[in-house]
Design a protein around this motif. Structure first.
Motif, short mmCIF file in Angstrom:
data_model
loop_
_atom_site.label_atom_id
_atom_site.label_comp_id
_atom_site.label_asym_id
_atom_site.label_seq_id
_atom_site.Cartn_x
_atom_site.Cartn_y
_atom_site.Cartn_z
N VAL A 178 1.09 -0.87 0.11
CA VAL A 178 0.63 -0.19 -0.05
C VAL A 178 0.81 1.17 -0.16
O VAL A 178 0.66 2.32 -0.67
CB VAL A 178 -0.84 0.28 1.28
CG1 VAL A 178 -1.42 1.02 1.48
CG2 VAL A 178 -1.74 -0.95 1.25
N SER A 179 1.90 1.37 0.64
CA SER A 179 2.63 2.06 0.73
C SER A 179 3.72 2.88 -0.44
O SER A 179 3.59 3.53 -0.54
CB SER A 179 3.99 2.52 2.20
OG SER A 179 4.73 3.29 2.50
N PHE A 180 4.17 1.26 -1.09
CA PHE A 180 4.84 1.94 -2.15
C PHE A 180 4.18 1.69 -3.05
O PHE A 180 4.44 2.87 -4.42
CB PHE A 180 6.12 0.51 -2.52
CG PHE A 180 7.18 0.43 -2.25
CD1 PHE A 180 8.31 0.99 -2.09
CD2 PHE A 180 7.01 -0.85 -0.93
CE1 PHE A 180 8.93 1.15 -1.62
CE2 PHE A 180 7.91 -0.92 -0.16
CZ PHE A 180 9.54 -0.36 -0.16
N LEU A 181 2.46 1.79 -3.49
CA LEU A 181 1.75 2.01 -4.34
C LEU A 181 1.16 3.12 -4.33
O LEU A 181 1.50 3.85 -5.43
CB LEU A 181 0.56 1.35 -4.09
CG LEU A 181 0.44 -0.17 -5.24
CD1 LEU A 181 -1.00 -0.80 -4.59
CD2 LEU A 181 -0.10 0.25 -6.69
N ALA A 182 0.95 3.70 -3.13
CA ALA A 182 0.73 5.58 -2.85
C ALA A 182 1.96 6.08 -3.71
O ALA A 182 1.82 7.15 -3.79
CB ALA A 182 0.67 6.04 -1.12
N GLN A 183 3.29 5.81 -3.36
CA GLN A 183 4.91 6.44 -3.79
C GLN A 183 4.61 6.25 -5.14
O GLN A 183 5.82 6.41 -5.86
CB GLN A 183 6.02 5.76 -2.86
CG GLN A 183 5.34 5.97 -1.22
CD GLN A 183 6.68 5.90 -0.85
OE1 GLN A 183 7.98 5.47 -1.25
NE2 GLN A 183 6.04 5.07 0.41
N LYS A 184 3.72 5.50 -5.42
CA LYS A 184 4.31 5.61 -7.31
C LYS A 184 5.77 4.40 -7.47
O LYS A 184 6.17 5.02 -8.58
CB LYS A 184 3.72 6.52 -7.79
CG LYS A 184 1.93 6.63 -8.18
CD LYS A 184 2.41 7.41 -8.64
CE LYS A 184 0.92 8.31 -8.74
NZ LYS A 184 0.66 9.46 -9.62
#
Length: 435
Positions: A178-184
């Motif tokens: 979720v965190s890496f997705l949010a940071q693209k």
């Protein structure tokens, strides 16, 4: 092994369990607290800043002090200092037990209930990726699954110090994604999880109902196993009983070796108590060993916690271990030392809330199907978590007799065998109460 550090770990567990302490508060103010010294009746702790010292002293010192006194049984004074960075660099006060010392195959007590999983982990540690890939270990909470994961990791590193090993939980895997997705920045996520030599994942049952996460984990799993990298997974149930797990992920989990761990028999429990006492260089009489092993039947962490509590009491009071100490230690690990508390009242409240009824309904004689089921589940959960006698459990749920309680347990066990989704529900309730 430092007795004050062991005692302080138990104090922190009690603080974390307190309903007035939010997770963010615990993480900010309690998590980096360190034990410094215990002399006479004064416990000295240290924290990292003046700000934290001020908050802890003004708002939370009373809670810390209360929990010290609860564990020790006598009044305790509390002093909270700010960590001296320069002194810390030259003269650390404590050297806590390292993971390598604590979680090894040598410190794991082998019995008939876990010897297959133990042997499988040893084999994988000798030659990761060559056999039993994936290795899927399952069993109820507190039976040693994480110990075996960490022991395997430490043995692999012992044989190959350059091995790239990642230990995490399914929850952390989810949070990372979720965190890496949010940071693209999924490339960094893939680099973290798909370039390791060994991936250890605890509690994969929590991937259920998370289809997007399961998709990513499926590709991570394939990326590793297709190039001969080792994957080891743990769960509180076998793959076929994990609800809403995609068929292709379930098939991947079942393509390797499944190894279950059962609750320890009395002989294994006694061996665990003896071994833990030896680690503390403490002599427990056969009567105390048998008493602890007889009272705590379903959870290895409880056995170890009881021994740790007795060690703290003897070290800080100068008294020899007694049956009375064992009784106190067992009472603590069965109730307050579990993070959200598992006292009878809390279990009844939790199950009632889960089924949308009131605690009074559970302790009543109402025969509505939903209430009757919730009452039966409450009885089963009380037996599993607290280890109380059937008579005590019966009294707690409205004065039911021994045979009624026993019948309720039998009904729940039968329903769990025939309905995997119900079994998962009961396991979730137990796990949430032990979190």
């Amino acid at each position: 092994m430092d007795s004050f550090r062991d005692l302080f770990e138990q104090v922190l567990l009690l603080c974390k369990a307190d309903e007035t302490i939010a997770d963010v508060t615990y993480n900010l103010f309690f998590q980096d607290l360190e034990p410094v010294d215990f002399t006479d009746d004064t416990a000295v702790l240290q924290t990292g800043s003046d700000f934290k010292q001020g908050i802890l002293t003004s708002k939370y010192a009373q809670l810390l002090q209360k929990n010290f006194e609860k564990l020790l049984g006598f009044p305790v004074r509390l002093e909270i200092r700010v960590k001296d960075k320069a002194a810390e660099e030259t003269a650390p006060v404590f050297t806590p037990e390292s993971t390598a010392e604590k979680y090894t195959f040598d410190t794991f007590v082998v019995g008939a209930e876990n010897k297959f999983a133990y042997a499988a982990c040893q084999r994988v540690a000798r030659d990761p990726g060559a056999i039993y890939n994936p290795l899927f270990i399952y069993g109820r909470s507190g039976l040693g699954k994480t110990h075996l994961l960490m022991a395997t990791q430490n043995e692999i590193l012992k044989n190959n110090p350059n091995a790239n090993i990642l230990y995490t939980t399914s929850e952390n895997f989810t949070n990372d994604m979720v965190s890496f997705l949010a940071q693209k920045n999924m490339e960094e996520f893939h680099n973290k999880y798909r370039t390791v030599d060994v991936l250890l994942i605890d509690d994969v049952q929590f991937l259920q109902n998370k289809m997007g996460i399961q998709e990513e984990f499926f590709h991570t799993f394939n990326a590793l196993t297709q190039v001969g990298k080792q994957v080891i997974l743990t769960s509180d149930r076998p793959p076929r009983e994990i609800d809403t797990l995609t068929d292709r992920l379930r098939n991947r989990f079942e393509s390797g070796l499944l190894a279950d761990i059962q609750p320890p028999a009395i002989e294994t429990r006694m061996a665990i108590v003896k071994k833990k006492a030896q680690q503390y260089d403490m002599n427990l009489s056969p009567q105390i060993v048998e008493y602890i092993a007889e009272k705590l039947k379903n959870n290895i962490r409880q056995l170890e916690g009881a021994v740790k509590k007795i060690f703290a009491m003897t070290s800080l009071t100068g008294r020899e271990p007694t049956i009375d100490m064992a009784e106190d230690a067992i009472r603590d690990v069965q109730t307050d030392n579990m993070p959200i508390g598992v006292k009878t009242e809390k279990i009844i409240e939790y199950v009632a809330q889960f089924y949308g009824i009131t605690p009074a309904d559970i302790t009543s004689n109402k025969k509505n199907a939903n209430i009757a089921l919730a009452r039966q589940v409450t009885v089963y959960v009380l037996r599993e978590i607290t280890g109380q006698t059937l008579q005590v459990i019966g009294e707690a749920i409205g004065g039911k007799n021994h045979s009624t309680v026993n019948y309720s347990i039998s009904l729940v066990e039968k329903k769990m065998r025939s309905e995997p989704s119900f079994k998962n529900t009961v396991f979730e309730i137990i796990h949430n109460l032990q979190e």
